[in-house]
Design a protein around this motif. Structure first.
Motif, short mmCIF file in Angstrom:
data_model
loop_
_atom_site.label_atom_id
_atom_site.label_comp_id
_atom_site.label_asym_id
_atom_site.label_seq_id
_atom_site.Cartn_x
_atom_site.Cartn_y
_atom_site.Cartn_z
N UNK A 207 52.07 -2.53 88.24
CA UNK A 207 51.10 -1.56 88.66
C UNK A 207 51.33 -0.50 88.25
N UNK A 208 49.82 -0.11 87.72
CA UNK A 208 49.78 1.45 87.12
C UNK A 208 49.94 2.42 88.54
N UNK A 209 50.39 3.84 88.19
CA UNK A 209 50.89 4.76 89.43
C UNK A 209 50.26 5.57 88.62
N UNK A 210 48.63 6.19 89.84
CA UNK A 210 48.48 7.53 88.52
C UNK A 210 49.15 8.60 89.11
N UNK A 211 49.97 8.49 90.00
CA UNK A 211 51.12 10.19 90.12
C UNK A 211 51.32 10.20 89.41
N UNK A 212 51.69 9.09 88.48
CA UNK A 212 53.45 8.65 87.60
C UNK A 212 53.18 9.15 86.42
N UNK A 213 53.32 9.75 85.03
CA UNK A 213 53.01 10.21 83.93
C UNK A 213 54.36 9.57 83.29
N UNK A 214 53.47 9.34 81.71
CA UNK A 214 53.51 8.67 81.11
C UNK A 214 54.23 9.68 79.42
N UNK A 215 55.51 10.09 79.02
CA UNK A 215 56.29 8.99 78.56
C UNK A 215 57.24 9.39 79.85
N UNK A 216 57.83 8.15 80.66
CA UNK A 216 59.31 8.60 81.56
C UNK A 216 60.72 8.48 80.96
N UNK A 217 61.96 8.83 81.46
CA UNK A 217 63.07 8.75 81.30
C UNK A 217 63.39 8.50 82.39
N UNK A 218 64.74 7.82 82.11
CA UNK A 218 65.95 7.50 82.72
C UNK A 218 66.33 6.13 81.97
N UNK A 219 67.31 5.69 83.55
CA UNK A 219 67.71 4.30 83.12
C UNK A 219 66.50 2.56 83.44
N UNK A 220 65.62 3.54 84.21
CA UNK A 220 64.13 2.46 84.21
C UNK A 220 63.58 2.32 84.24
N UNK A 221 63.88 3.17 82.45
CA UNK A 221 62.66 2.42 81.80
C UNK A 221 62.66 1.54 80.63
N UNK A 222 61.53 0.50 80.45
CA UNK A 222 61.52 -0.71 79.65
C UNK A 222 61.47 -0.46 78.38
N UNK A 223 62.66 -1.03 78.22
CA UNK A 223 63.29 -0.38 76.48
C UNK A 223 61.97 -1.02 75.42
N UNK A 224 61.11 -1.98 75.44
CA UNK A 224 60.48 -2.30 74.77
C UNK A 224 58.72 -1.15 75.38
N UNK A 225 58.66 -0.73 75.97
CA UNK A 225 56.83 -0.11 76.02
C UNK A 225 57.86 1.21 75.58
N UNK A 226 58.39 1.33 75.89
CA UNK A 226 58.98 2.78 75.38
C UNK A 226 59.22 3.12 73.74
N UNK A 227 59.78 2.09 73.06
CA UNK A 227 59.33 1.89 71.57
C UNK A 227 58.08 1.80 71.08
N UNK A 228 57.49 0.62 72.19
CA UNK A 228 55.82 0.67 71.64
C UNK A 228 55.47 1.67 71.62
N UNK A 229 55.47 2.70 72.35
CA UNK A 229 54.52 3.78 72.96
C UNK A 229 54.82 5.06 72.15
N UNK A 230 55.80 5.04 70.81
CA UNK A 230 55.85 5.96 70.07
C UNK A 230 54.83 6.13 69.35
#
Length: 72
Positions: free
Chosen positions: A49-72
């Motif tokens: 579920x998209x949270x318009x109040x949050x921004x991407x990229x996110x940091x921290x242990x609760x970030x999907x590693x696949x999404x982090x890699x694919x969004x670069x």
């Protein structure tokens, strides 16, 4: 020449059993104002579920590693 940019939004999945909720990246093809709170398909294939109040990229242990890699 046409310049094309890709915009990602932050979206959070639900926790399942012992799996924690993760932040995912969702590629937006429409303005964030048009996101209606329904689940969207994240870059990794998860529904989140998209949270318009949050921004991407996110940091921290609760970030999907696949999404982090694919969004670069």
């Amino acid at each position: 020449m046409m310049l094309q940019t890709t915009v990602h939004a932050a979206a959070q999945s639900r926790a399942h059993g012992t799996t924690a909720a993760l932040w995912h990246a969702v590629e937006l093809h429409r303005p964030v104002a048009e996101i209606d709170g329904a689940c969207e398909l994240a870059l990794c294939g998860s529904l989140a579920r998209v949270d318009p109040e949050q921004t991407w990229p996110r940091t921290g242990a609760d970030v999907c590693p696949a999404c982090a890699a694919l969004s670069r």
